[in-house]
Design a protein around this motif. Structure first.
Motif: not given
Lengths: 317, 117, 95
Positions: C5-21
């Motif tokens: 579950x933690x990994x999934x949350x972190x992956x989602x956040x990484x995708x969002x951060x990548x979108x911002x980048x």
């Protein structure tokens, strides 16, 4: 990763491209971790976070931040790239599947290394023993390549830099690029962190026998402390903190330690780089040899990194 | 019994940390200008990372792993404010204006290329 | 399970951060996104280490925790330098 790569190609501003390449490196490290390649991930982490971006940025500072706009589209290059990519993908079809136990690499040397290396060298981390002992010649070559790279950077563009007298750099007022006088927060935090990173570099160096890490990673981390110092306190101060002859001696002596270990083994009656001859007990000899070799790699890498960075950053254009 | 409590606690901490990560990332995407986005990124660096690492520490027990996790936490708590400070300072000094509530300088975000000036 | 579950949350956040980048209008948005992408990678590697029961992964997170900010500082520094440092004689006070 793919998104980062496509973004890198499409963006014109090279600063943004550098940042996206940072993201690319981060996700590559995460991918290596998923694939269980701890040492590779470690290398990617230390190089990508500490050195690569900084070096790219200093190159940008020497050149320009805008990509030159080319009007002509080179179709033949596209065709060549497509064909090469297709051939490579076709080649991977012949490769064994990921984790296939019948793959050739799992049938010949890998079991031998995995079975014998701990007994033969007394080093629990197989990657370290393979790199430093079984593939000793390769690693010696790589260390020499790093040394040569730094030496050629010195020879090519290292001449044009200002001579720095003791204490005060000539003429240049210490503003802007060179130091961060008005930034107490950055300076204090850097002072707190630099010793911690140095200790961690030594830990990685010494711990390479047991866990991920080793000479190369430790050298890069060690070098990145000096890069941090140069960023916060100024390039000229770093030149005073670690003088030119120290840097050059570090670069050269690392290769010397490595090759000297080999020659010592030769003199003591073994083959070149045959560490078993170093001590009476072959296992202890292997252990000592690997330790010395990793030390040599670490010293060379850190010296080279600091030298390359200082030369790049010290250019006045 | 103790093991169960520790498990439940670390479940809660890791899930909470993950939630904070996602919240921070959504904030990073949705906030209107650089400074508010930095504010959202701070949630990831402190609450997200802190809660997840404390949850992992509970799982690890008193070992070297726990010490390493604590070191990671401490170092991130040092470095993340430092870089945010540097970022905000240089954004201000190159003339990025914060959006104000009364709409005083509600211009659109500048595009890339501050180096043109 | 909880690590997944933690990994999934972190992956989602990484995708969002990548979108911002990728989107980020100003250069500072990108720097900030890269910085928090780094923090998220620290978390991700730590959690994956627990997920696959190999705590030696923590060394990698430790490296990132220690030296990731160097990149940010360097970007800020070179960015400013590129703008003002080159015009010699102007003292604009550093970063």
């Amino acid at each position: 990763m793919a998104a980062a790569a496509i973004g890198m190609i499409r963006l014109r501003n090279l600063f943004a491209v550098v940042m996206l390449s940072g993201i690319f490196s981060l996700s590559a490290a995460a991918l290596y971790v998923v694939l269980d390649a701890v040492d590779v991930a470690f290398t990617e982490a230390s190089v990508g976070a500490g050195i690569a971006t900084v070096l790219m940025l200093s190159t940008l500072a020497l050149t320009t931040t805008e990509e030159a706009i080319k009007d002509h589209r080179n179709m033949s290059a596209l065709v060549v790239v497509l064909i090469a990519g297709a051939v490579l993908i076709y080649g991977t079809l012949d490769m064994p599947f990921y984790g296939d136990p019948m793959a050739p690499i799992h049938l010949h040397v890998a079991p031998l290394y995995l079975r014998d290396s701990i007994v033969a060298t007394g080093v629990p981390n197989v990657v370290t023993s393979v790199l430093a002992s079984y593939r000793g010649y390769d690693t010696l070559g790589e260390t020499t390549v790093i040394f040569t790279a730094a030496a050629s950077v010195m020879a090519l563009i290292g001449r044009g830099r200002r001579k720095v007298k003791h204490g005060v750099p000539e003429g240049a007022p210490s503003h802007g690029y060179s130091s961060m006088k008005p930034h107490p927060i950055l300076r204090v935090t850097a002072k707190l962190l630099i010793p911690a990173i140095l200790i961690y570099a030594f830990y990685v160096q010494a711990h390479g026998d047991f866990g991920p890490g080793g000479g190369f990673q430790a050298g890069v981390i060690f070098g990145s402390t000096f890069i941090l110092y140069a960023l916060i306190f100024g390039v000229d101060n770093t030149r005073i903190a670690i003088r030119g002859w120290v840097r050059r001696t570090m670069m050269a002596s690392g290769v010397l330690i490595y090759a000297g270990t080999g020659v010592a083994a030769l003199l003591l009656g073994g083959n070149f780089l045959d560490y078993s001859a170093l001590l009476h007990d072959p296992v202890h000899g292997q252990h000592l040899g690997i330790f010395l070799v990793e030390l040599g790699v670490g010293v060379t890498v850190s010296g080279s990194m600091i030298t390359i960075f200082l030369i790049f950053a010290g250019q006045d254009r | 019994m103790v093991a169960l409590i520790v498990d439940v606690l670390s479940w809660a901490l890791i899930l909470g940390g993950g939630a904070f990560c996602v919240i921070g990332a959504v904030g990073m995407l949705r906030m209107p200008d650089v400074f508010t986005r930095m504010h959202a990124a701070g949630v990831v660096d402190t609450a997200g990372l802190g809660l997840i690492l404390i949850g992992l520490m509970l799982q690890a027990g008193f070992t070297l792993v726990m010490v390493k996790l604590a070191l990671i936490l401490v170092f991130v708590l040092y470095t993340s404010p430092m870089s945010t400070h540097a970022l905000a300072q240089s954004a201000v000094s190159t003339g990025v204006q914060p959006l104000l509530a009364d709409g005083a300088n509600n211009q659109k975000d500048k595009e890339d290329e501050p180096s043109k000036t | 399970m909880m690590f997944a579950a933690g990994t999934l949350a972190v992956l989602v956040s990484m995708a969002l951060a990548l979108a911002r980048a990728l989107l980020g209008p100003t250069i500072y948005d990108r720097i900030m996104a890269v910085n928090s992408f780094g923090t998220l990678t620290v978390i991700l590697i730590a959690v994956i280490g627990f997920l696959s029961d190999r705590p030696s992964f923590l060394d990698i997170s430790l490296v990132y925790a220690l030296i990731n900010f160097i990149t940010t500082i360097a970007i800020m520094k070179f960015f400013k330098y590129n703008r003002i440092g080159r015009r010699s004689g102007e003292d604009l006070g550093g970063l």
